[in-house]
Design an enzyme around this catalytic site. Structure first.
Site, short mmCIF file in Angstrom:
data_model
loop_
_atom_site.label_atom_id
_atom_site.label_comp_id
_atom_site.label_asym_id
_atom_site.label_seq_id
_atom_site.Cartn_x
_atom_site.Cartn_y
_atom_site.Cartn_z
N HIS A 34 25.80 -26.69 63.54
CA HIS A 34 26.91 -26.52 64.47
C HIS A 34 28.20 -26.36 63.65
O HIS A 34 28.16 -26.31 62.41
CB HIS A 34 27.00 -27.72 65.42
CG HIS A 34 26.96 -29.05 64.73
ND1 HIS A 34 27.95 -29.48 63.90
CD2 HIS A 34 26.02 -30.04 64.74
CE1 HIS A 34 27.65 -30.68 63.44
NE2 HIS A 34 26.47 -31.05 63.91
N HIS A 37 28.75 -28.42 60.54
CA HIS A 37 28.06 -27.95 59.33
C HIS A 37 28.77 -26.74 58.74
O HIS A 37 28.87 -26.59 57.52
CB HIS A 37 26.61 -27.54 59.66
CG HIS A 37 25.74 -28.66 60.13
ND1 HIS A 37 25.27 -28.75 61.41
CD2 HIS A 37 25.25 -29.74 59.47
CE1 HIS A 37 24.52 -29.82 61.54
NE2 HIS A 37 24.49 -30.46 60.38
N GLN A 61 14.00 -40.89 57.25
CA GLN A 61 15.20 -41.58 57.75
C GLN A 61 15.14 -41.89 59.25
O GLN A 61 16.10 -42.37 59.82
CB GLN A 61 16.46 -40.78 57.40
CG GLN A 61 16.62 -39.45 58.12
CD GLN A 61 17.76 -38.64 57.53
OE1 GLN A 61 17.66 -38.10 56.43
NE2 GLN A 61 18.87 -38.54 58.24
N GLY A 147 29.57 -34.81 55.97
CA GLY A 147 30.56 -34.90 57.04
C GLY A 147 30.98 -36.34 57.33
O GLY A 147 30.15 -37.25 57.34
N MET A 184 31.12 -33.22 66.96
CA MET A 184 29.95 -32.34 66.91
C MET A 184 28.78 -33.09 66.31
O MET A 184 28.92 -33.77 65.29
CB MET A 184 30.25 -31.14 66.02
CG MET A 184 31.37 -30.32 66.56
SD MET A 184 30.72 -28.78 67.18
CE MET A 184 32.20 -28.03 67.78
N SER A 185 27.63 -32.96 66.94
CA SER A 185 26.42 -33.60 66.46
C SER A 185 25.23 -32.83 67.00
O SER A 185 25.29 -32.34 68.15
CB SER A 185 26.35 -35.05 66.97
OG SER A 185 25.03 -35.54 66.89
N ARG A 187 22.65 -34.05 67.99
CA ARG A 187 22.11 -34.83 69.11
C ARG A 187 22.87 -34.59 70.41
O ARG A 187 22.38 -34.99 71.47
CB ARG A 187 22.07 -36.32 68.76
CG ARG A 187 21.03 -36.64 67.69
CD ARG A 187 20.80 -38.13 67.52
NE ARG A 187 19.63 -38.40 66.71
CZ ARG A 187 19.64 -38.65 65.40
NH1 ARG A 187 20.79 -38.68 64.74
NH2 ARG A 187 18.51 -38.87 64.74
O1 PAF Z 1 23.39 -35.97 57.73
C1 PAF Z 1 22.27 -35.44 57.72
O2 PAF Z 1 22.03 -34.41 58.34
C2 PAF Z 1 21.16 -36.09 56.93
O3 PAF Z 1 21.22 -37.47 57.02
C3 PAF Z 1 21.07 -35.62 55.47
C4 PAF Z 1 22.31 -36.01 54.67
C5 PAF Z 1 20.89 -34.12 55.43
C6 PAF Z 1 19.87 -36.27 54.79
O4 PAF Z 1 18.67 -35.94 55.44
#
Ligand code: PAF
Length: 280
Positions: A34, A37, A61, A147, A184-185, A187
């Site tokens: 988005h 990024h 994660q 970010g 912005m996310s 999700r």
């Molecule tokens: O912020 C993210 O999208 C993720 O946590 C990252 C830094 C790409 C690691 O998977």
């Protein structure tokens, strides 16, 4: 723009770029790109000769009951956005190549990652640190970009880079917000219209907190109470935490210091977990 899927090819390509005298920027992402990024990509583009974006939804994660299996994916449009923004290489490894059978090494940062999201997502930052260290080792970027919306993640990565002498300079890029204020996310895609309406109270509460501080309110409890009050007016929102912390160390602040203190929060909007923050 070249797309690289293999871990080995990424490592040799980056090595050749380095030997060719190129400075390399890395923007690690989980895709579903988005404007936030794009802003990272644009900052990274300015800094280096070669720009590498990784797109990898990192299973490590995500907790057992989190949204890994449904995490939004949009590779084709991600690639178009990368191409349009001057990315040289997109690294899209498979899970099997990043974590082959028998993978058993992890990186744990144990200070910055212990509070805030670290409480409700106890294995999250270990997964983030591990994948970022792998990406740093594969690409050996001169510069890497993250970010500020994920403030604790930024602090964890900076701490890991410092503690483990990783030769990359970490840049933190400001949060990009929609015109209505929502940070912005990826999700945000999960939100229905009504959920999104309630989610707007997140940024409204953060802006109000900043306003209070600008008007001279430096009492942590008062600022936190105001935010919780605003959030709790919304039926779909359940607060996970609202905390004032030092913006570098993520330690809980006893009093607000202008420019150094940050309010971080996480909430559920029904079943969608959102985080946001603001420097006071
Ligand atoms: O912020 C993210 O999208 C993720 O946590 C990252 C830094 C790409 C690691 O998977």
């Amino acid at each position: 723009m070249q797309i690289i899927k293999s871990v080995e090819e990424m490592q040799t390509t980056a090595m050749q770029l380095r030997f060719g005298g190129n400075l390399i920027s890395l923007v690690p992402t989980m895709g579903c790109l988005h404007q936030g990024h794009i802003s990272l990509i644009q900052s990274a583009r300015e800094k280096a000769d070669k720009l590498i974006v990784s797109i990898f939804v990192n299973p490590m994660q995500f907790g057992p009951n989190e949204d890994f299996s449904i995490y939004p994916k949009s590779l084709e449009s991600d690639l178009e956005k990368c191409q349009a923004n001057g990315v040289d290489f997109v690294f899209t490894p498979s899970v099997e190549s990043m974590y082959p059978k028998g993978f058993s090494s992890f990186v744990g940062e144990s200070f910055v990652s212990s509070g805030l999201c670290g409480i409700s997502r106890p294995t999250h930052f270990r997964g983030v640190a591990t994948v970022c260290l792998k990406l740093f080792n594969l690409v050996r970027p001169d510069y890497s970009f993250f970010g500020r919306k994920d403030a604790q993640q930024c602090a964890v990565i900076k701490k890991m880079v410092h503690d483990l002498n990783i030769p990359t300079e970490v840049f933190i890029v400001d949060t990009v917000r929609d015109s209505d204020g929502l940070a912005m996310s990826s999700r945000n895609r999960y939100l229905s219209k009504l959920q999104r309406e309630d989610a707007l109270s997140i940024s409204k509460a953060l802006f109000k907190a900043k306003e209070l501080v600008q008007d001279g309110v430096l009492n942590v409890d008062r600022v936190v109470a105001e935010i919780i009050h605003m959030l709790s007016m919304k039926r779909r929102i359940r607060v996970i935490y609202v905390q004032v912390v030092n913006n570098e160390t993520m330690e809980i602040a006893r009093k607000i210091e202008s420019g150094k203190s940050m309010v971080c929060l996480a909430v559920w909007v029904d079943s969608v977990r959102l985080i946001d923050n603001i420097i006071l």
